[in-house]
Enzyme design. Sequence first.
Site, PDB file in Angstrom:
ATOM      1  N   HIS A 118      -9.364   0.921   5.453  1.00 35.56           N
ATOM      2  CA  HIS A 118      -8.063   1.175   6.071  1.00 35.56           C
ATOM      3  C   HIS A 118      -8.262   2.119   7.259  1.00 35.56           C
ATOM      4  CE1 HIS A 118      -3.960   2.442   6.738  1.00 35.56           C
ATOM      5  NE2 HIS A 118      -3.581   1.369   6.066  1.00 35.56           N
ATOM      6  N   ASN A 142       0.866  -1.190   0.000  1.00 42.58           N
ATOM      7  CA  ASN A 142       0.000   0.000   0.000  1.00 42.58           C
ATOM      8  C   ASN A 142       0.902   1.239   0.000  1.00 42.58           C
ATOM      9  OD1 ASN A 142      -1.775   2.072   0.506  1.00 42.58           O
ATOM     10  ND2 ASN A 142      -2.338   1.382   2.568  1.00 42.58           N
ATOM     11  N   TRP A 143       0.994   1.878  -1.161  1.00 36.98           N
ATOM     12  CA  TRP A 143       1.898   3.033  -1.277  1.00 36.98           C
ATOM     13  C   TRP A 143       1.341   4.281  -0.598  1.00 36.98           C
ATOM     14  CZ3 TRP A 143       4.976   3.546  -6.497  1.00 36.98           C
ATOM     15  CH2 TRP A 143       5.669   2.354  -6.733  1.00 36.98           C
ATOM     16  N   LYS A 144       0.071   4.232  -0.216  1.00 35.22           N
ATOM     17  CA  LYS A 144      -0.589   5.405   0.392  1.00 35.22           C
ATOM     18  C   LYS A 144      -0.400   6.628  -0.510  1.00 35.22           C
ATOM     19  CE  LYS A 144      -0.077   3.178   4.832  1.00 35.22           C
ATOM     20  NZ  LYS A 144       0.009   3.265   6.275  1.00 35.22           N
ATOM     21  N   GLY A 171       3.099  -1.071   4.244  1.00 32.79           N
ATOM     22  CA  GLY A 171       3.105   0.362   3.947  1.00 32.79           C
ATOM     23  C   GLY A 171       4.509   0.820   3.603  1.00 32.79           C
ATOM     24  N   GLY A 172       5.182   1.419   4.578  1.00 29.51           N
ATOM     25  CA  GLY A 172       6.503   2.018   4.364  1.00 29.51           C
ATOM     26  C   GLY A 172       7.490   1.143   3.605  1.00 29.51           C
ATOM     27  N   GLY A 232       2.876   2.460  10.799  1.00 27.44           N
ATOM     28  CA  GLY A 232       3.803   3.575  10.630  1.00 27.44           C
ATOM     29  C   GLY A 232       4.529   3.978  11.902  1.00 27.44           C
ATOM     30  N   GLU A 241      -6.657   4.558   8.268  1.00 29.26           N
ATOM     31  CA  GLU A 241      -6.484   5.985   7.961  1.00 29.26           C
ATOM     32  C   GLU A 241      -7.760   6.558   7.360  1.00 29.26           C
ATOM     33  OE1 GLU A 241      -2.908   5.439   5.680  1.00 29.26           O
ATOM     34  OE2 GLU A 241      -1.871   4.852   7.523  1.00 29.26           O
ATOM     35  N   SER A 291       3.909  -1.905  10.339  1.00 26.45           N
ATOM     36  CA  SER A 291       5.363  -1.960  10.517  1.00 26.45           C
ATOM     37  C   SER A 291       5.950  -3.326  10.183  1.00 26.45           C
ATOM     38  CB  SER A 291       5.769  -1.522  11.938  1.00 26.45           C
ATOM     39  OG  SER A 291       5.362  -0.191  12.176  1.00 26.45           O
ATOM     40  N   GLU A 305      -4.713  -5.008  10.786  1.00 23.14           N
ATOM     41  CA  GLU A 305      -3.731  -3.942  10.931  1.00 23.14           C
ATOM     42  C   GLU A 305      -3.988  -3.204  12.248  1.00 23.14           C
ATOM     43  OE1 GLU A 305      -1.990  -2.645   6.906  1.00 23.14           O
ATOM     44  OE2 GLU A 305      -3.745  -1.417   7.254  1.00 23.14           O
TER      45      GLU A 305
HETATM   46  P1  13P Z   1       3.323   0.531   7.639  1.00 24.90           P
HETATM   47  O1  13P Z   1       3.846  -0.746   7.055  1.00 24.90           O
HETATM   48  O2  13P Z   1       4.014   1.742   7.130  1.00 24.90           O
HETATM   49  O3  13P Z   1       3.250   0.467   9.139  1.00 24.90           O
HETATM   50  O4  13P Z   1       1.795   0.664   7.118  1.00 24.90           O
HETATM   51  C1  13P Z   1       0.963  -0.407   7.206  1.00 24.90           C
HETATM   52  C2  13P Z   1      -0.277  -0.086   6.470  1.00 24.90           C
HETATM   53  O5  13P Z   1      -1.040   0.770   6.881  1.00 24.90           O
HETATM   54  C3  13P Z   1      -0.551  -0.813   5.222  1.00 24.90           C
HETATM   55  O6  13P Z   1      -1.850  -0.594   4.786  1.00 24.90           O
END
Ligand code: 13P
Length: 256
Positions: free
Chosen positions: A99, A9-11, A238-239, A177, A101, A217, A171
Amino acid sequence: MRKKIVAGNWKMNKTYSESVPLLYEIKDLLFKSKKGEAVLKVIIPPSLYIHDFYETTKGLKNVFVGAQNCSTEESGAYTGEISAGMIKSVGGNYIIIGHSERRSYFNETHEELKKKTDITLKHGLQPIFCVGETKEKREANEHFKVVEAQINDSIFHLIPDEFKKVVIAYEPVWAIGTGLTATSAQAQEMHRFIRSLIENKYGRVLAQEMSILYGGSCNEKNAAELFACPDVDGGLIGGASLKAKEFVEIIHSFPQ
Ligand code: 13P
């Protein structure tokens, strides 16, 4: 058989000119090794890039592209929205729904997530449905209750044939993050719980076929331990999905 999946997920990261070399780097690394061939790899960039990413990865075995969100509506006067049908028309196969967020910054409700799930399935795409508790809820020992309600309210209305197309991603909000990963024991405990909810509702056979991903993470250092858990079928990253080498190392982290 239950599928192993790693989704990135590149956000809201990378301009178009930054995204292209990263995608090519991932593609090259995937080509170099047969190790992750059986793993379904889903790249989920900002929706603007889906078409291009689809064209670039077309023909690569088990590589798919997805979107981070979709509208609750089919089409019409909804300025700024993108529909599931549009995502499909440019080559998307998966849509992330719920998600944390989006739940927290955009106040998405269970009712909206239910509609998004329905519309995603209606267009023949697969929802990656996210669940997870906040730090406060875990500290209050309410994490199972929260996750159960999220599942109950937005996806348990589906008939078995629809439900089996859903990918669930656990998650924990406190791990996203933050660099704080759930321990493999915490992840396994929640994944087993989710699978038991599915078993109670849809039966053992379907529950055993569902892929449940861990996110929060997750990186190339901790993925192997997480993916070794019997009920963890991969990750929503994510990251670490923004770094080609790390992302591909995660794909290579399943027990051989
Ligand atoms: P991180 O891997 O950056 O913690 O993000 C996880 C995430 O929200 C994937 O959707």
